[in-house]
Design a protein around this motif. Structure first.
Motif, PDB file in Angstrom:
ATOM      1  N   GLN A  73       0.811  -1.217   0.000  1.00 37.62           N
ATOM      2  CA  GLN A  73       0.000   0.000   0.000  1.00 37.62           C
ATOM      3  C   GLN A  73       0.845   1.269   0.000  1.00 37.62           C
ATOM      4  N   THR A  74       2.164   1.162   0.235  1.00 36.05           N
ATOM      5  CA  THR A  74       3.018   2.350   0.220  1.00 36.05           C
ATOM      6  C   THR A  74       4.218   2.244  -0.727  1.00 36.05           C
ATOM      7  N   GLU A 131       5.809  16.972  -0.979  1.00 36.82           N
ATOM      8  CA  GLU A 131       5.391  15.686  -1.535  1.00 36.82           C
ATOM      9  C   GLU A 131       6.470  15.204  -2.495  1.00 36.82           C
ATOM     10  N   HIS A 132       6.938  13.979  -2.252  1.00 41.64           N
ATOM     11  CA  HIS A 132       8.038  13.424  -3.033  1.00 41.64           C
ATOM     12  C   HIS A 132       7.923  11.900  -3.083  1.00 41.64           C
ATOM     13  N   TRP A 133       8.804  11.288  -3.862  1.00 39.92           N
ATOM     14  CA  TRP A 133       8.928   9.831  -3.927  1.00 39.92           C
ATOM     15  C   TRP A 133      10.394   9.517  -4.160  1.00 39.92           C
ATOM     16  N   THR A 151       8.777   4.266  -3.724  1.00 42.89           N
ATOM     17  CA  THR A 151       7.750   4.617  -2.755  1.00 42.89           C
ATOM     18  C   THR A 151       6.541   5.187  -3.486  1.00 42.89           C
ATOM     19  N   ASN A 152       5.425   5.277  -2.788  1.00 44.14           N
ATOM     20  CA  ASN A 152       4.315   6.119  -3.233  1.00 44.14           C
ATOM     21  C   ASN A 152       4.722   7.571  -3.013  1.00 44.14           C
ATOM     22  N   TRP A 153       3.934   8.487  -3.558  1.00 45.62           N
ATOM     23  CA  TRP A 153       4.063   9.885  -3.178  1.00 45.62           C
ATOM     24  C   TRP A 153       3.828   9.961  -1.670  1.00 45.62           C
TER      25      TRP A 153
END
Length: 135
Positions: free
Chosen positions: A15-16, A91-93, A48-50
């Motif tokens: 989920q992440t 917000e990043h990944w 990763t997700n955002w």
């Protein structure tokens, strides 16, 4: 001085993360410290997700080649020894390139009230990831 044993590695939750990611906890601060450190290993193409962090995050690359991207479209290619500072709320990944593994130390602070310092968002699309990997 206190020597702590190595913590077990766990697979990062679907989920992440996209792809296979493995997380080994390194340090969980005890008051007054709020520091959290983990060694995160990404297989090729994994990411990763955002997400964002209330108090920011520092990434220190230990192995391989990776990518760190922000909502404004900025992408940096990172290599061993590079350190990336992600400011609070950005917000990043981050993850590996399509053809290499990448490992980094992820360092952040827990919130004083014990709340989760990370806000997880949607996955990074394959199209956005592939465009980032072309830089």
């Amino acid at each position: 001085m206190e020597l702590r044993p190595i913590s077990p590695t766990a697979k990062g939750p679907a989920q992440t993360f996209s792809g296979d990611v493995y997380v080994t906890p390194v340090y969980q601060g005890q008051e007054p410290s709020r520091m959290v450190v983990a060694l995160v290993r990404f297989t090729p193409g994994a990411r990763t997700n955002w997400h964002s962090h209330a108090v920011g995050q520092t990434l220190h690359v230990t192995d391989g080649i990776g990518l760190v991207g922000t909502r404004d479209g900025e992408v940096v290619r990172v290599r061993p020894g590079d350190t990336v500072l992600c400011p609070p709320g950005e917000e990043h990944w981050h993850g590996a390139t399509a053809d290499t593994f990448m490992s980094h130390l992820a360092m952040l602070e827990n919130l004083p009230d014990g709340g989760d310092p990370t806000t997880w968002l949607e996955p990074v699309s394959d199209e956005k990831y592939q465009a980032a990997d072309q830089h």
